[in-house]
Structure formats: C-alpha cells, structure tokens
Scaffold this motif. Structure first.
Motif, mmCIF file in Angstrom:
data_model
loop_
_atom_site.group_PDB
_atom_site.id
_atom_site.type_symbol
_atom_site.label_atom_id
_atom_site.label_comp_id
_atom_site.label_asym_id
_atom_site.label_seq_id
_atom_site.Cartn_x
_atom_site.Cartn_y
_atom_site.Cartn_z
ATOM 1 N N LYS A 83 2.198 1.726 -3.625
ATOM 2 C CA LYS A 83 1.107 2.085 -4.539
ATOM 3 C C LYS A 83 0.639 3.513 -4.289
ATOM 4 C CE LYS A 83 -0.746 -2.597 -5.157
ATOM 5 N NZ LYS A 83 -1.897 -3.486 -4.879
ATOM 6 N N SER A 84 0.497 3.877 -3.017
ATOM 7 C CA SER A 84 0.029 5.227 -2.682
ATOM 8 C C SER A 84 1.039 6.283 -3.103
ATOM 9 C CB SER A 84 -0.238 5.335 -1.174
ATOM 10 O OG SER A 84 -1.274 4.471 -0.779
ATOM 11 N N LYS A 101 0.834 -1.206 0.000
ATOM 12 C CA LYS A 101 0.000 0.000 0.000
ATOM 13 C C LYS A 101 0.866 1.253 0.000
ATOM 14 C CE LYS A 101 -3.695 2.391 2.480
ATOM 15 N NZ LYS A 101 -4.585 2.394 3.684
ATOM 16 N N THR A 102 1.967 1.215 0.728
ATOM 17 C CA THR A 102 2.873 2.363 0.799
ATOM 18 C C THR A 102 3.387 2.727 -0.593
ATOM 19 O OG1 THR A 102 3.584 1.753 3.022
ATOM 20 C CG2 THR A 102 5.050 3.199 1.779
#
Length: 264
Positions: A50-51, A47-48
């Motif tokens: 991708k964000s 998630k880190t």
C-alpha cells in the motif's frame, strides 16, 4: 523507506536516469505483486505494498509522468507497469485513473518519435529498443486491463514495426547484433507481445539467443529479457535455458537474500 519507496546507492545512474528511485520502487512493488500479495488483503506485506503504491501515485505529475523530471522514460514505463499490475491483479482499484494518465503519457511520447517507438525523454524524435521494450510491456498491460484499448492497439501495431526494423539491434541505425545479449531477447519478447513471432527475423533472433552461455553473460538485464523471450518461445529451447538459469541464479544469491553484482 517511510515514504513507501526503495532507493538506489548514492550517485547511481543508468539509462539516462539520474534518480532511479521511482523505477526501483516499481520493480520492488512488482516483486511483491508477482508473488501473489495484494494491496487489499491482510498479510504481512500489506502495508509495504500500500505504501509503495501510494508513493508512486504521489510521484505522478499532472501530465501523467512518473519519475520523468528527475529520471527518464525507464522510470515512467516501469512505474506504469507497477501501477497497472496493482490495478489488474493487486486489488488497488483506486489507481485506474493514474494508470490511464500514465498510459496516455506513453502514447503521447510515441507521437513525437519519427520512428514509432520511444527514447530516454518523452519528446525524443528517435528511439531505441531498450526503452521501447519497457513501453511495449506497459501499454500491453493496459490493453489487458481494457484501458484506452483501441489507442493502445494502434500503438502496439506501430511499435511492432520498429521492433522488426531493429532486428535485435539497439537502434535501427546499428549494424549487427548490438548489446549482444539483451537486445535480441528484447526484440523477440516484444515480437511476442505484438503478435509478430512469425516474422522471419524472430527465428534469427532466437537462434542468436540459443547460442548464449549463461555463464558468460555479465548483466542481469540480459538474463531478465532472455527469460521473458524464451518462455514465449517455449519447448526445448526454453527448457534447456531454464535449467541453466535456475542453477546459475541460485549460485549468485548471497546468504542475506541479495544477489552478487555482475559487470559494471
């Protein structure tokens, strides 16, 4: 942060950059990518990454600029490297059009320069070796990814002439080794990227760097580029430096994982 970015302390300014958020986010993203984490894999940092990539894409202007309106070419070039690496090795195949636009922005900026390189703003007539170093890294990444390959090759050939003219100085107009620690290393590394390690000035630059004592260097920027330059040279020169570097960098790390401030 919730929007995928990392930020700098309030009122932080460097290299003509009033708001370095895009550049800092890009460097942080590169750290994860360099550690082998991908945007398309299941892991604790998925998630880190991708964000962060999504944040950079959202920050891109219609003309391809990244962090230009509130920053400088430093922001843009470092962000181009981050997106390019995300595309090349990070599994973010969807960002290829963004990388192409960002690379085009760098190539267009070079056309404004009378010196064949880059400065803080995209329409500057002059250039400096520090910004040029990041731009050369960014378009070399594009070359590896076969993005605008022919145009990038011509750009690298032109930029290599500027690097050689500088001879380890901040600009071609400076006298002697300006920015003593960093710029000779930038010049050597860029000469490696552009296939010019055999140019006579490189031997002089390596000799200058080889005389450095890492304990006297007061900024991480110089250490960063010295590592890149001497790794390209290899052999005993690299081995001796790396031995000192590994000890020094560990000693500068705080218990929370951060590193002690150096210089200003």
């Amino acid at each position: 942060k919730e929007d995928g970015s990392w930020d700098a302390p309030n009122n932080y300014q460097a290299g003509g950059t009033r708001n370095p958020k895009v550049g800092i986010t890009s460097l942080a993203t590169l750290a994860f990518l360099g550690a082998g984490y991908r945007a398309d894999s299941l892991h604790k940092y998925a998630k880190t990454i991708k964000s962060a990539v999504e944040f950079l894409v959202k920050e891109q202007d219609e003309d391809g600029g990244l962090g230009i309106k509130s920053g400088s070419m430093y922001n843009h070039c470092i962000a181009t490297i981050a997106l390019s690496e995300a595309y090349l090795v990070g599994g973010a195949t969807q960002v290829k059009p963004n990388v192409e636009k960002a690379v085009r922005f760098i190539l267009d900026a070079q056309t404004f320069s009378k010196e064949g390189a880059w400065r803080y703003t995209p329409k500057a007539a002059d250039a400096d070796l520090s910004v040029a170093g990041w731009a050369i890294m960014a378009i070399k990444d594009a070359f590896y990814g076969k993005i605008l390959a022919d145009e990038v090759k011509r750009s690298l050939d032109l930029a290599s002439k500027y690097v050689i003219q500088c001879e380890g100085k901040y600009t071609i107009k400076e006298a002697g080794f300006a920015f003593r620690w960093a710029c000779p290393a930038i010049g050597v590394f860029c000469s490696a990227l552009t296939g010019k390690l055999n140019d006579p000035w490189v031997k002089k630059g390596v000799g200058e760097i080889n005389n450095y004592d890492i304990r006297e260097i007061d900024n991480y920027y110089a250490i960063y580029y010295i590592n890149l330059a001497l790794f390209q040279i290899g052999g005993r020169v690299w081995e001796d430096w790396n031995q000192d570097f590994r000890t020094t960098i560990v000693d500068k790390q705080n218990e929370d994982g951060s590193f002690k401030q150096m210089g200003n």
